[in-house]
Write a protein that holds these residues in place. Structure first.
Motif, PDB file in Angstrom:
ATOM      1  N   ALA A  90       8.965  38.271 -47.087  1.00 40.94           N
ATOM      2  CA  ALA A  90       8.309  38.622 -48.353  1.00 40.94           C
ATOM      3  C   ALA A  90       8.892  39.886 -48.964  1.00 40.94           C
ATOM      4  N   ASP A  91       9.439  40.764 -48.147  1.00 43.13           N
ATOM      5  CA  ASP A  91      10.018  42.017 -48.653  1.00 43.13           C
ATOM      6  C   ASP A  91      11.461  41.867 -49.118  1.00 43.13           C
ATOM      7  N   ARG A  92      12.055  40.704 -48.923  1.00 43.59           N
ATOM      8  CA  ARG A  92      13.453  40.520 -49.301  1.00 43.59           C
ATOM      9  C   ARG A  92      13.622  40.616 -50.814  1.00 43.59           C
ATOM     10  N   GLN A  93      14.531  41.478 -51.249  1.00 41.56           N
ATOM     11  CA  GLN A  93      14.768  41.657 -52.681  1.00 41.56           C
ATOM     12  C   GLN A  93      15.310  40.399 -53.356  1.00 41.56           C
ATOM     13  N   PRO A  94      16.221  39.641 -52.733  1.00 41.13           N
ATOM     14  CA  PRO A  94      16.690  38.410 -53.388  1.00 41.13           C
ATOM     15  C   PRO A  94      15.560  37.428 -53.667  1.00 41.13           C
ATOM     16  N   LEU A  95      14.601  37.319 -52.739  1.00 43.08           N
ATOM     17  CA  LEU A  95      13.478  36.409 -52.963  1.00 43.08           C
ATOM     18  C   LEU A  95      12.633  36.892 -54.137  1.00 43.08           C
ATOM     19  N   GLN A  96      12.364  38.167 -54.203  1.00 40.48           N
ATOM     20  CA  GLN A  96      11.581  38.695 -55.316  1.00 40.48           C
ATOM     21  C   GLN A  96      12.296  38.488 -56.652  1.00 40.48           C
ATOM     22  N   THR A 179       0.721  36.677 -55.151  1.00 42.30           N
ATOM     23  CA  THR A 179       1.902  35.934 -54.694  1.00 42.30           C
ATOM     24  C   THR A 179       2.108  36.210 -53.215  1.00 42.30           C
ATOM     25  N   ARG A 180       2.263  35.161 -52.467  1.00 40.07           N
ATOM     26  CA  ARG A 180       2.417  35.322 -51.022  1.00 40.07           C
ATOM     27  C   ARG A 180       3.438  34.331 -50.483  1.00 40.07           C
ATOM     28  N   VAL A 181       3.965  34.686 -49.306  1.00 42.38           N
ATOM     29  CA  VAL A 181       4.867  33.807 -48.559  1.00 42.38           C
ATOM     30  C   VAL A 181       4.106  33.284 -47.350  1.00 42.38           C
ATOM     31  N   VAL A 182       4.185  31.979 -47.127  1.00 38.42           N
ATOM     32  CA  VAL A 182       3.552  31.346 -45.973  1.00 38.42           C
ATOM     33  C   VAL A 182       4.656  30.709 -45.125  1.00 38.42           C
TER      34      VAL A 182
END
Length: 303
Positions: A90-96, A179-182
């Motif tokens: 969730a902290d990955r900048q590319p994902l954000q 917004t969350r990652v599961v």
């Protein structure tokens, strides 16, 4: 060479004369004491073998039960690792950046590559109640989110679409609203291999739903006892000539997730006992020969 027949005849005649010697009190007492000593040695040897078999069985049961508990602890540790991995994802900048750009295809491509590298079974990015990107097409993400409401950031489930069970975790994406990652890890063959390596013996994952239809008949009583007691149970399975343990896994809400079945062949413990029994048998045999020889020698000197 010519004297051998004469020596044999002389030896036989001496034995016949010795057998015909009248019994005396001293001779009788000597033979009796030596016989009692021999009988006591045999009784001790037989008792030692019985106690050794019992101790070996208890040790094998303890080993197989400890393996099941160790496998359950590994599942708990895996759940914690899943939470840590989800937070990192969730902290990955590319994902954000991909979420901000609103590119579903690129976001799912990133999730597939990253989740595969992290040994995750399925991943998704969820905004509110909506799934904006996911890697698992057959995952009921809404049902999964309901579990997070009951269990928190880490959860375990055995839903209808994944009856074998799973562990999962969820983490909020920084700087994004709702917004969350599961991330999910399944109870599958790969997990069974990992648990077996950690436990030091084969671990089998048993589906808890309809478990009576999923276990072999010889193990039904074992699993039934484990579920009724809600704790790890181990015993010897005589028809299979092995030791087995059943360790249930429960979610924090008390829901049953799966059963961990550990197996240990009885030959592993019986082989060690057999080696000791052989040594003990030879010792008893040599002591018996010594007792007989001593009795004959003393009887001969007393007469």
């Amino acid at each position: 060479m010519d004297r051998i027949p004469e020596l044999l005849k002389d030896g036989m005649s001496r034995l016949r004369r010795r057998a015909c010697v009248p019994a005396t009190l001293y001779r009788t007492l000597t033979l009796t004491l030596c016989g009692l000593l021999l009988a006591a040695s045999l009784v001790l040897a037989i008792s030692a073998v019985g106690l050794l078999h019992k101790q070996a069985e208890q040790q094998a049961i303890a080993r197989v039960q400890l393996a099941g508990v160790a496998a359950r602890e590994e599942v708990r540790r895996l759940s914690e690792d899943t939470l840590t991995t989800t937070r990192v994802l969730a902290d990955r900048q590319p994902l954000q950046r991909l979420i901000r750009a609103g590119s579903r295809e690129q976001t799912e491509l990133f999730l597939r590559r990253t989740c595969g590298a992290l040994n995750l079974g399925a991943c998704a990015v969820i905004v509110g109640p909506n799934v904006i990107a996911s890697t698992g097409r057959n995952v009921a993400w809404n049902e999964t989110l309901e579990a997070t409401a009951d269990q928190g950031e880490r959860f375990m489930l055995a839903p209808a679409w994944q009856p074998d069970g799973l562990v999962g975790a969820t983490a909020l994406v920084p700087n994004f609203v709702e917004t969350r990652v599961v991330a999910l890890r399944y109870f599958d063959a790969r997990l069974a291999v990992t648990l077996s390596q950690q436990a030091g013996m084969p671990i089998r994952l048993v589906r808890l739903s309809n478990w009576l239809d999923n276990v072999e008949p010889d193990f039904k009583e074992l699993h039934s006892t484990a579920l009724s007691r809600a704790e790890s149970v181990a015993r010897r399975i005589e028809p299979r000539d092995l030791y087995a343990s059943s360790t249930p896994i429960f979610a924090s809400t008390g829901e049953g997730i799966a059963l961990l079945e550990a197996r240990l062949p009885a030959s592993e413990s019986d082989s060690a006992v057999a080696g000791f029994v052989r040594r003990l048998g030879w010792t008893a045999f040599l002591l018996s020969l010594g007792a007989v020889a001593a009795a004959l020698l003393l009887a001969r000197r007393i007469v």
